[in-house]
Design a protein around this motif. Structure first.
Motif, PDB file in Angstrom:
ATOM      1  N   GLU A 175     -12.099   7.479  11.436  1.00 14.82           N
ATOM      2  CA  GLU A 175     -11.327   7.790  12.649  1.00 14.82           C
ATOM      3  C   GLU A 175     -10.216   6.778  12.920  1.00 14.82           C
ATOM      4  N   ASN A 176     -10.209   5.668  12.167  1.00 13.41           N
ATOM      5  CA  ASN A 176      -9.085   4.732  12.265  1.00 13.41           C
ATOM      6  C   ASN A 176      -8.044   4.969  11.171  1.00 13.41           C
ATOM      7  N   GLY A 177      -8.304   5.938  10.304  1.00 17.05           N
ATOM      8  CA  GLY A 177      -7.366   6.221   9.222  1.00 17.05           C
ATOM      9  C   GLY A 177      -7.573   5.338   8.005  1.00 17.05           C
ATOM     10  N   SER A 178      -8.702   4.672   7.933  1.00 18.27           N
ATOM     11  CA  SER A 178      -8.989   3.802   6.778  1.00 18.27           C
ATOM     12  C   SER A 178      -9.915   4.516   5.801  1.00 18.27           C
ATOM     13  N   PHE A 179      -9.791   4.162   4.537  1.00 18.35           N
ATOM     14  CA  PHE A 179     -10.818   4.536   3.573  1.00 18.35           C
ATOM     15  C   PHE A 179     -10.810   3.592   2.385  1.00 18.35           C
ATOM     16  N   GLU A 180     -11.944   3.536   1.728  1.00 20.80           N
ATOM     17  CA  GLU A 180     -12.096   2.737   0.510  1.00 20.80           C
ATOM     18  C   GLU A 180     -12.569   3.679  -0.587  1.00 20.80           C
ATOM     19  N   TYR A 181     -12.047   3.472  -1.770  1.00 16.45           N
ATOM     20  CA  TYR A 181     -12.484   4.257  -2.932  1.00 16.45           C
ATOM     21  C   TYR A 181     -12.821   3.279  -4.037  1.00 16.45           C
ATOM     22  N   ILE A 190      -9.452   1.264  -4.491  1.00 20.24           N
ATOM     23  CA  ILE A 190      -8.297   1.614  -3.658  1.00 20.24           C
ATOM     24  C   ILE A 190      -8.713   1.428  -2.204  1.00 20.24           C
ATOM     25  N   SER A 191      -7.880   0.704  -1.480  1.00 17.97           N
ATOM     26  CA  SER A 191      -8.164   0.428  -0.071  1.00 17.97           C
ATOM     27  C   SER A 191      -6.952   0.847   0.749  1.00 17.97           C
ATOM     28  N   MET A 192      -7.162   1.781   1.665  1.00 18.75           N
ATOM     29  CA  MET A 192      -6.032   2.325   2.438  1.00 18.75           C
ATOM     30  C   MET A 192      -6.264   2.140   3.929  1.00 18.75           C
ATOM     31  N   LYS A 193      -5.143   1.938   4.640  1.00 21.43           N
ATOM     32  CA  LYS A 193      -5.182   1.827   6.100  1.00 21.43           C
ATOM     33  C   LYS A 193      -4.068   2.685   6.708  1.00 21.43           C
TER      34      LYS A 193
END
Ligand code: CU
Length: 185
Positions: free
Chosen positions: A112-118, A38-41
């Motif tokens: 801090e940019n609101g991104s994450f990878e799972y 899962i890749s979110m921005k």
């Protein structure tokens, strides 16, 4: 044989939370492993984000919630308001999806940019056994599910009309911020 599924994840509640979270999820079943990515921005930054697939245990196809699900008209689609179209919380994308222990603190945290990878590789037989224990079937039926990403910062002002607390986790943790329909590729 590899089975592949994916979801385009679109924003929910973006006008109220001030950021339009979006991303992509892929699921691959290879042998006895379920690989999840899962890749979110543009999610609320520096915040832990609960994420799960939701669905109907009776086999009905889940759909994503939209503004139309804001039945109490407070401007937000909260977790209980998603249930009519999306069903119930099923499997968490946390440190141990096959435990299906939804309320916990092992979900990804945005930068801090609101991104994450799972990224996770889940033992499918364990997940199916647990799924059967909880929902009475070992068929995950991913293509009938939707993925939700939740979570806004604790200091975001929310109206009292928002429901969805789970245990000691309040509505900031469970407020949906993005959702996507899982489809078979
Ligand atoms: Cu969820």
């Amino acid at each position: 044989m590899t089975q592949k599924y994916s979801a385009e994840i679109v924003p929910l509640n973006e006008e109220k939370i001030g950021t339009a979270a979006h991303g992509k999820a892929t699921f691959e079943i290879v042998g006895d492993i379920l690989k999840i990515h899962i890749s979110m921005k543009d999610t609320p930054k520096n915040t832990q984000h609960w994420e799960h697939f939701h669905g109907f245990p009776d086999g009905k196809e889940a759909q994503i919630a939209t503004k139309a699900q804001d039945v109490n008209g407070d401007g937000f689609v909260d977790l209980p308001e998603t249930e009519s179209v999306s069903g119930t919380t099923m499997v968490p994308f946390d440190a141990a999806p096959h435990d299906m222990n939804v309320p916990n603190d092992t979900y990804p945290v945005s930068d801090e940019n609101g991104s994450f990878e799972y990224e996770k590789e889940v033992p499918l037989n364990k997940l199916q056994a647990k799924f059967k224990e909880v929902f009475g079937t070992d068929d995950l039926e991913l293509d009938k599910r939707v993925i939700y990403v939740h979570g806004v910062p604790e200091d975001l002002e929310l109206p009292d009309t928002i429901a969805g607390a789970v245990g000691h986790y309040d509505q900031h943790v469970t407020l949906p911020i993005a959702v996507g329909k899982i489809v078979k590729d």
